[in-house]
Scaffold this active site. Structure first.
Site, mmCIF file in Angstrom:
data_model
loop_
_atom_site.group_PDB
_atom_site.id
_atom_site.type_symbol
_atom_site.label_atom_id
_atom_site.label_comp_id
_atom_site.label_asym_id
_atom_site.label_seq_id
_atom_site.Cartn_x
_atom_site.Cartn_y
_atom_site.Cartn_z
ATOM 1 N N ASP A 37 -87.082 -33.076 17.763
ATOM 2 C CA ASP A 37 -87.221 -32.268 16.869
ATOM 3 C C ASP A 37 -88.929 -32.650 16.556
ATOM 4 O OD1 ASP A 37 -84.751 -32.280 15.213
ATOM 5 O OD2 ASP A 37 -85.886 -34.702 14.645
ATOM 6 N N GLU A 244 -80.766 -26.073 8.781
ATOM 7 C CA GLU A 244 -81.928 -27.328 8.708
ATOM 8 C C GLU A 244 -82.937 -26.773 9.380
ATOM 9 O OE1 GLU A 244 -79.823 -30.705 10.622
ATOM 10 O OE2 GLU A 244 -80.181 -30.176 12.448
#
Length: 343
Positions: A37, A244
């Site tokens: 991420d 997301e």
């Protein structure tokens, strides 16, 4: 949801098998720890990456992502793309967040008036995801967390965008394990469910940050993602709808909202004329990578644009990932050239 999860897991496994048979276009930035991420920024001419720090915590894999049980954040830096990467050690530990329960997920960072701000999602002691903020005078920390979560914050994946006028905005949200579906009524419902396929997809959120960067200056609003006909994407269109991993960058006056589709493993993008949207779907930034998740950032470095992303080249395991970077190119009409992470 269980059927969706099993279908997605099968797809992810198939993609992983395919990916392993191909040669990756990029190498992991670091191999001594697992990272994911990656939120990348250029501060004072240097590249800083704010990733998740994956660990093997022994939590069984489940539909809510319980096996992604991170405990701290490490910040990476490099002077140039392709240069030496430095791990600056633990910048923030969950033990030093007074209100935290478990699971530090994907963070982001910002800089204003001599202070660096680290924004992070973590479940509180009631197992509800909230957004926290920590501060430091150094881009690599250590960071000191505020005593309470940001009021009005919820779900996961904070992404902070600084507009050219100096205003900062936080984009956030994630469905399934990210709990966004539990906030459909405006308050937390532990039994909140996903939309039906023929209903509008759940929208990511945006909130302008206050001048002190520690709170929201307004109530969070929906970020509408539309198809080319101006209609809101439906929940059943899972190759286009939001799941997301929000990110925003600005290119030639246009706002680019990019995001992960989750169970279909794409990074898509949509464009709009202001930070609130609406954003019109345009296409795919990154095709599926090895592993179940896909999460990215897009940043300009010395006149070129780069995509930071992750896969599981080092471990082959969904929850033990490694961050990478590759060049991203805009076409003359502003569209983004789709990237495939394997040859």
């Amino acid at each position: 949801m269980k059927k969706q999860f099993l279908t997605a897991l099968f797809l992810a496994t198939s993609l992983a098998v395919f990916a392993q048979s191909k040669k990756p276009i990029s190498k992991p930035l670091v191999s001594h720890i697992y990272t994911a991420d990656p939120s990348a920024h250029v501060f004072n001419g240097k590249i800083y990456i704010y990733p998740s720090h994956d660990i093997e915590s022994g939590v069984p894999q489940d539909d809510e992502g319980g096996h992604f049980d991170m405990k701290d954040y490490h910040i990476l830096s490099m002077d140039k793309i392709g240069g030496k990467v430095t791990d600056h050690g633990v910048a923030l530990d969950i033990k030093n967040i007074p209100w935290a329960g478990r699971q530090l997920w994907a963070p982001d960072a910002a800089f204003k008036n001599g202070t660096y701000y680290l924004y992070f999602p973590v479940k509180d002691k009631k197992d509800v995801f909230r957004m926290g903020v920590a501060t430091s005078k150094s881009p690599v920390g250590p960071f000191k967390a505020e005593k309470e979560p940001i009021k009005g914050s919820f779900s996961i994946d904070p992404s902070v965008f600084k507009d050219t006028d100096g205003n900062f905005y936080m984009y956030f949200g994630g469905i399934w394990g990210g709990q966004l579906q539990r906030w459909k009524t405006g308050s937390y419902d532990p039994k909140g469910k996903l939309q039906n396929d023929n209903q509008p997809a759940l929208a990511p959120k945006i909130a302008k940050l206050s001048k002190d960067m520690l709170s929201f200056a307004e109530e969070a609003k929906d970020v509408k993602i539309l198809d080319k006909n101006g209609k809101v994407l439906l929940a059943g269109d899972n190759s286009k709808r939001f799941f997301e991993a929000s990110w925003v960058h600005k290119y030639k006056g246009k706002y680019y909202f990019s995001y992960s589709t989750g169970d279909t493993h794409l990074i898509n993008y949509a464009t709009g004329n202001n930070p609130y949207g609406p954003f019109t779907y345009q296409g795919v930034v990154l095709n599926p990578v090895e592993g179940w998740t896909n999460h990215h950032s897009i940043v300009e470095v010395e006149g070129k644009w780069y995509l930071f992303y992750h896969d599981v080249q080092l471990s082959g395991k969904t929850h033990l990932r490694n961050v990478k970077v590759t060049e991203l190119k805009h076409n003359s009409d502003g569209s983004i050239q789709t990237i495939t992470a394997y040859k």
